[in-house]
Every structure is written in C-alpha cells, then in structure tokens.
Design a protein around this motif. Sequence first.
Motif, PDB file in Angstrom:
ATOM      1  N   HIS A  46     -29.252  30.708  -0.835  1.00  0.00           N
ATOM      2  CA  HIS A  46     -28.403  31.982  -1.093  1.00  0.00           C
ATOM      3  C   HIS A  46     -27.868  32.642  -0.027  1.00  0.00           C
ATOM      4  CE1 HIS A  46     -30.151  31.413  -5.180  1.00  0.00           C
ATOM      5  NE2 HIS A  46     -31.533  31.799  -4.778  1.00  0.00           N
ATOM      6  N   THR A  47     -27.468  31.873   0.904  1.00  0.00           N
ATOM      7  CA  THR A  47     -26.567  32.249   2.011  1.00  0.00           C
ATOM      8  C   THR A  47     -25.157  31.640   2.178  1.00  0.00           C
ATOM      9  OG1 THR A  47     -26.688  32.663   4.400  1.00  0.00           O
ATOM     10  CG2 THR A  47     -27.729  30.627   3.740  1.00  0.00           C
ATOM     11  N   SER A  48     -24.573  32.445   2.468  1.00  0.00           N
ATOM     12  CA  SER A  48     -22.870  31.899   2.453  1.00  0.00           C
ATOM     13  C   SER A  48     -22.584  31.237   3.994  1.00  0.00           C
ATOM     14  CB  SER A  48     -21.828  33.119   2.257  1.00  0.00           C
ATOM     15  OG  SER A  48     -22.131  34.131   3.324  1.00  0.00           O
ATOM     16  N   VAL A  49     -23.485  31.694   4.802  1.00  0.00           N
ATOM     17  CA  VAL A  49     -23.381  31.108   6.400  1.00  0.00           C
ATOM     18  C   VAL A  49     -23.888  29.859   6.298  1.00  0.00           C
ATOM     19  CG1 VAL A  49     -23.717  31.573   8.700  1.00  0.00           C
ATOM     20  CG2 VAL A  49     -23.143  33.669   7.023  1.00  0.00           C
ATOM     21  N   GLU A  50     -23.541  28.747   6.909  1.00  0.00           N
ATOM     22  CA  GLU A  50     -23.930  27.519   7.297  1.00  0.00           C
ATOM     23  C   GLU A  50     -25.112  27.693   8.077  1.00  0.00           C
ATOM     24  OE1 GLU A  50     -22.949  22.732   8.461  1.00  0.00           O
ATOM     25  OE2 GLU A  50     -21.406  24.294   8.027  1.00  0.00           O
ATOM     26  N   GLN A  51     -26.176  27.138   7.975  1.00  0.00           N
ATOM     27  CA  GLN A  51     -27.223  27.194   8.891  1.00  0.00           C
ATOM     28  C   GLN A  51     -27.372  26.127   9.982  1.00  0.00           C
ATOM     29  OE1 GLN A  51     -30.934  28.861   6.312  1.00  0.00           O
ATOM     30  NE2 GLN A  51     -29.612  28.550   4.797  1.00  0.00           N
ATOM     31  N   GLU A  52     -27.605  26.485  11.126  1.00  0.00           N
ATOM     32  CA  GLU A  52     -27.888  25.287  12.093  1.00  0.00           C
ATOM     33  C   GLU A  52     -29.201  25.087  12.261  1.00  0.00           C
ATOM     34  OE1 GLU A  52     -25.510  23.998  13.667  1.00  0.00           O
ATOM     35  OE2 GLU A  52     -23.836  24.723  12.498  1.00  0.00           O
ATOM     36  N   VAL A  53     -29.367  23.678  12.245  1.00  0.00           N
ATOM     37  CA  VAL A  53     -30.675  23.038  12.848  1.00  0.00           C
ATOM     38  C   VAL A  53     -30.722  23.408  14.323  1.00  0.00           C
ATOM     39  CG1 VAL A  53     -32.320  21.181  12.738  1.00  0.00           C
ATOM     40  CG2 VAL A  53     -30.814  21.804  10.711  1.00  0.00           C
ATOM     41  N   THR A  72     -35.510  18.879   6.856  1.00  0.00           N
ATOM     42  CA  THR A  72     -35.228  20.424   6.436  1.00  0.00           C
ATOM     43  C   THR A  72     -35.654  20.517   5.133  1.00  0.00           C
ATOM     44  OG1 THR A  72     -32.916  20.046   5.876  1.00  0.00           O
ATOM     45  CG2 THR A  72     -33.409  20.554   8.041  1.00  0.00           C
ATOM     46  N   ILE A  73     -35.965  21.912   4.662  1.00  0.00           N
ATOM     47  CA  ILE A  73     -36.354  22.088   3.253  1.00  0.00           C
ATOM     48  C   ILE A  73     -36.092  23.698   3.195  1.00  0.00           C
ATOM     49  CG2 ILE A  73     -38.628  22.554   3.971  1.00  0.00           C
ATOM     50  CD1 ILE A  73     -39.376  21.476   1.211  1.00  0.00           C
ATOM     51  N   SER A  74     -35.860  24.022   2.215  1.00  0.00           N
ATOM     52  CA  SER A  74     -35.656  25.577   1.717  1.00  0.00           C
ATOM     53  C   SER A  74     -36.997  26.025   1.504  1.00  0.00           C
ATOM     54  CB  SER A  74     -34.701  25.636   0.285  1.00  0.00           C
ATOM     55  OG  SER A  74     -33.446  25.047   0.715  1.00  0.00           O
ATOM     56  N   CYS A  75     -37.487  26.843   2.295  1.00  0.00           N
ATOM     57  CA  CYS A  75     -38.623  27.583   2.275  1.00  0.00           C
ATOM     58  C   CYS A  75     -38.778  28.885   1.485  1.00  0.00           C
ATOM     59  CB  CYS A  75     -39.348  27.690   3.542  1.00  0.00           C
ATOM     60  SG  CYS A  75     -39.817  26.180   4.441  1.00  0.00           S
ATOM     61  N   PRO A  95     -38.050  33.680   9.157  1.00  0.00           N
ATOM     62  CA  PRO A  95     -37.515  33.004   9.994  1.00  0.00           C
ATOM     63  C   PRO A  95     -36.801  33.363  11.286  1.00  0.00           C
ATOM     64  CG  PRO A  95     -36.227  33.726   8.119  1.00  0.00           C
ATOM     65  CD  PRO A  95     -37.407  34.202   7.910  1.00  0.00           C
ATOM     66  N   PRO A  96     -36.405  32.473  12.216  1.00  0.00           N
ATOM     67  CA  PRO A  96     -36.444  31.199  12.183  1.00  0.00           C
ATOM     68  C   PRO A  96     -37.799  30.366  12.154  1.00  0.00           C
ATOM     69  CG  PRO A  96     -35.886  31.807  14.410  1.00  0.00           C
ATOM     70  CD  PRO A  96     -35.945  32.950  13.597  1.00  0.00           C
ATOM     71  N   LEU A  97     -38.003  29.391  11.756  1.00  0.00           N
ATOM     72  CA  LEU A  97     -39.450  28.821  11.364  1.00  0.00           C
ATOM     73  C   LEU A  97     -39.307  27.129  11.207  1.00  0.00           C
ATOM     74  CD1 LEU A  97     -42.123  29.164  10.657  1.00  0.00           C
ATOM     75  CD2 LEU A  97     -41.550  29.309   8.421  1.00  0.00           C
ATOM     76  N   THR A  98     -40.146  26.609  11.978  1.00  0.00           N
ATOM     77  CA  THR A  98     -40.192  25.166  12.126  1.00  0.00           C
ATOM     78  C   THR A  98     -41.649  24.915  11.925  1.00  0.00           C
ATOM     79  OG1 THR A  98     -38.428  24.880  13.497  1.00  0.00           O
ATOM     80  CG2 THR A  98     -40.080  22.980  13.486  1.00  0.00           C
ATOM     81  N   LEU A  99     -41.930  23.809  11.100  1.00  0.00           N
ATOM     82  CA  LEU A  99     -43.415  23.682  10.761  1.00  0.00           C
ATOM     83  C   LEU A  99     -43.709  22.306  11.151  1.00  0.00           C
ATOM     84  CD1 LEU A  99     -43.227  24.952   7.022  1.00  0.00           C
ATOM     85  CD2 LEU A  99     -43.912  26.143   9.117  1.00  0.00           C
ATOM     86  N   ALA A 100     -45.246  21.962  11.737  1.00  0.00           N
ATOM     87  CA  ALA A 100     -45.598  20.845  11.597  1.00  0.00           C
ATOM     88  C   ALA A 100     -46.596  20.576  10.600  1.00  0.00           C
ATOM     89  CB  ALA A 100     -46.504  20.657  13.180  1.00  0.00           C
ATOM     90  N   ILE A 101     -46.573  19.366  10.108  1.00  0.00           N
ATOM     91  CA  ILE A 101     -47.297  19.033   8.859  1.00  0.00           C
ATOM     92  C   ILE A 101     -47.984  17.668   8.900  1.00  0.00           C
ATOM     93  CG2 ILE A 101     -47.308  19.020   6.330  1.00  0.00           C
ATOM     94  CD1 ILE A 101     -44.483  20.482   6.232  1.00  0.00           C
ATOM     95  N   ALA A 102     -49.389  17.698   8.830  1.00  0.00           N
ATOM     96  CA  ALA A 102     -49.938  16.377   8.569  1.00  0.00           C
ATOM     97  C   ALA A 102     -51.335  16.579   8.175  1.00  0.00           C
ATOM     98  CB  ALA A 102     -50.097  15.848  10.253  1.00  0.00           C
ATOM     99  N   ASN A 103     -51.735  15.299   7.722  1.00  0.00           N
ATOM    100  CA  ASN A 103     -53.262  15.291   7.114  1.00  0.00           C
ATOM    101  C   ASN A 103     -53.614  16.097   6.169  1.00  0.00           C
ATOM    102  OD1 ASN A 103     -53.778  14.007   9.629  1.00  0.00           O
ATOM    103  ND2 ASN A 103     -53.911  15.668  10.983  1.00  0.00           N
ATOM    104  N   GLY A 104     -52.536  16.426   5.310  1.00  0.00           N
ATOM    105  CA  GLY A 104     -52.697  17.183   4.189  1.00  0.00           C
ATOM    106  C   GLY A 104     -53.249  18.753   4.413  1.00  0.00           C
ATOM    107  N   ASP A 105     -53.136  18.952   5.842  1.00  0.00           N
ATOM    108  CA  ASP A 105     -53.738  20.489   5.927  1.00  0.00           C
ATOM    109  C   ASP A 105     -52.467  21.355   5.753  1.00  0.00           C
ATOM    110  OD1 ASP A 105     -56.146  19.325   6.640  1.00  0.00           O
ATOM    111  OD2 ASP A 105     -55.649  19.403   8.731  1.00  0.00           O
TER     112      ASP A 105
END
Length: 337
Positions: A46-53, A72-75, A95-105
């Motif tokens: 719901h933002t009109s501004v394009e979000q930069e990675v 990327t994903i909408s959190c 935000p800004p937020l970057t996630l590390a995901i592994a091992n089902g944790d």
Amino acid sequence: ESSDGVEVEQEVASSSLLHVDFHDEAWVKEVFFGGQPWILHCLQGHTSVEQEVPDVLRESAFELRSMATFGTISCWERLPSSQKTLAQRFSLPKPPLTLAIANGDAPVPVDLASVVGAEELREKASPHLAAKITPIDGLAGFKAFCSKRKSCLVVGYRSAATLRAANRILAPLLEQRRGLRAVALDTSDWQLRLDERFAKQRPVIGSTRADLLCLSRGEAPPVPSNRRLAKASSEALSGVARHGQRGGAWMQGERLEESEAAAFLDRCQDGKDLTSLLDVPWIAHRKKGSPSPSPSPPTKASRKTKSKPSAKWRKKNSSQPDSGKKMDVDGYEFVEL
C-alpha cells in the motif's frame, strides 16, 4: 561495449532476485519452514512509491547464489488465511528489513547498513544460513527445534569427543538435506522419554559412537487411541508411520559410516521405514544422587527366616511410640523415621 556489459550484469542480477507472492501461502510456507537458505528483503504494501532493493542485494544475488536464494516479499500485508502479517507472525522489527532464513528456524534480521560487497554480506549472513546441530538445554528447546518439526535428527552423546566425531560426518550431509533439523542431546544430563516398545529397539553401541534417532511427524490420521488396538499389528503401525503420522527410527550399527548415515538421513527426511509412536517424545533431566527407594515390606519367606521385621517395618499394635507417617501393608506398618 563496457556499458553493454554493465547492463547485462544488471539484468542477470535482477533476474536472480525472486519476488515471493505472499498470496501463494504454500510457497510462503516452503520459504519460511522448508529449511532451504534464503535472503529476503521485506517490502511494504500500500505505498505509491516504488521501493528500492538495497544495491548490495542486487549485486550479490547472482554471485552468492550457491549460499542462498535471494528475493523480496511483502512483510506487512495480511496473509489470506491467518489475516496476520509476516511481521506479526515473527515479531519483526520496522523497515528497512532484510532477513536470513534457513533450517526452518525463525527469520533473523541482517543489518546491511555497513555492508558494501558480496563477501561482506556472505560473512554476515552465512552463520545464520549454515546447517547446524543445535545443542538442547531444556524441554522448550527440544520442542521448538525437534518434536514440533516435521523431521528431526537427535544426536545423543556423552562426551564432547563423540559429538565432534558425529558432527564431522553429519554436517556435510545436513547441508544437502535442509528439510531435516538436527539437535544434539547430552544423554549424561538428559533422558529421552519414548514409547517403551520403541525404546527397546535402541541398538547397543560403543561409547565412542553417537546415538542417532530419527523423529518424524506429519498430517496423517492419528494412531487409534485404544493402545491394544494400536499395538495389534506392527505392520499396520509401520504403514501409518510411512504415511506421515508421528514415527521414529534408530540408526543401527556399531560404527557411524558416512554412506549408512546418508541413507538413514534420507529415510528420516522422507518419513520412510519408521515405527509409529503412540506418545509424543520428550526429555527429562536425569536424576543424580537421588535417595534410595523406600524398603519393601517383608515377604512371608523373610518372616520365617528373620526373628523380627526390619527397623522401619513393625507389627501393628506395637508398644513402640509412633514417630512418623504410617501405611498399613499386610499386618505391618511402615513408619517414616
């Protein structure tokens, strides 16, 4: 020519970033709980501004593709089924937020503020992405990392040397089997609580070899609550386990060989060749220095050979004064001295 080369590199980098559609809940579930390593940048809805990675993610996505999948994903959008956002589900920061995901944790936030290149990103994220054997220090940890997981490998050990030897063989194998979560349990401090009939299948091994126990759970219909009915056919129970109901298996053999361990881990991850478990596995502290059990009341045979009962047991109506709590047993009373 150089500008064309830069454009090609940018296209390759952009194509290495996947966008995970939060409406596709099966995909979202696989990303967060499937075990495979991911680096995900959270987008706001719901933002009109394009979000930069962040540039470092775009630049590193292709170079570090062997370490993790980048996307990327909408959190902060509500998931269709739960009506909760991923931020609410995992208590994520702002935000800004970057996630590390592994091992089902649970996902781990990665601070990219000071990261300027792929190697720095690798150094910062890789500890959260590596396959690992997590030490268990209590029942809560055992539930979170093992008994509530779809597939779990319990590495039982009594010495640090035994655990190190097992880790040398298992760590590379676990990297290729991310759907299987591994935990380490010091069996000199902790005792596994398992079905009695299943516990008897535990192999007799040397003290230098770690115990390997597979625990698996799925979504099949539950085992009949009537234990006599459930135990009636071992073949039927094995079938239930293969189809996903909670089951387990011990790795047999006196030595831990890589080829046998790999085959055992494959069967565990796939939920194959398991014995169905009637109870949820759990752990408890081993009792150290516990008091000796109370003495048993004298038998008829002992009464014939002994002139009088033991010090704590005496016949009823004795003239001795009471000195504690009493419990009647076949003409005798036990007195807590």
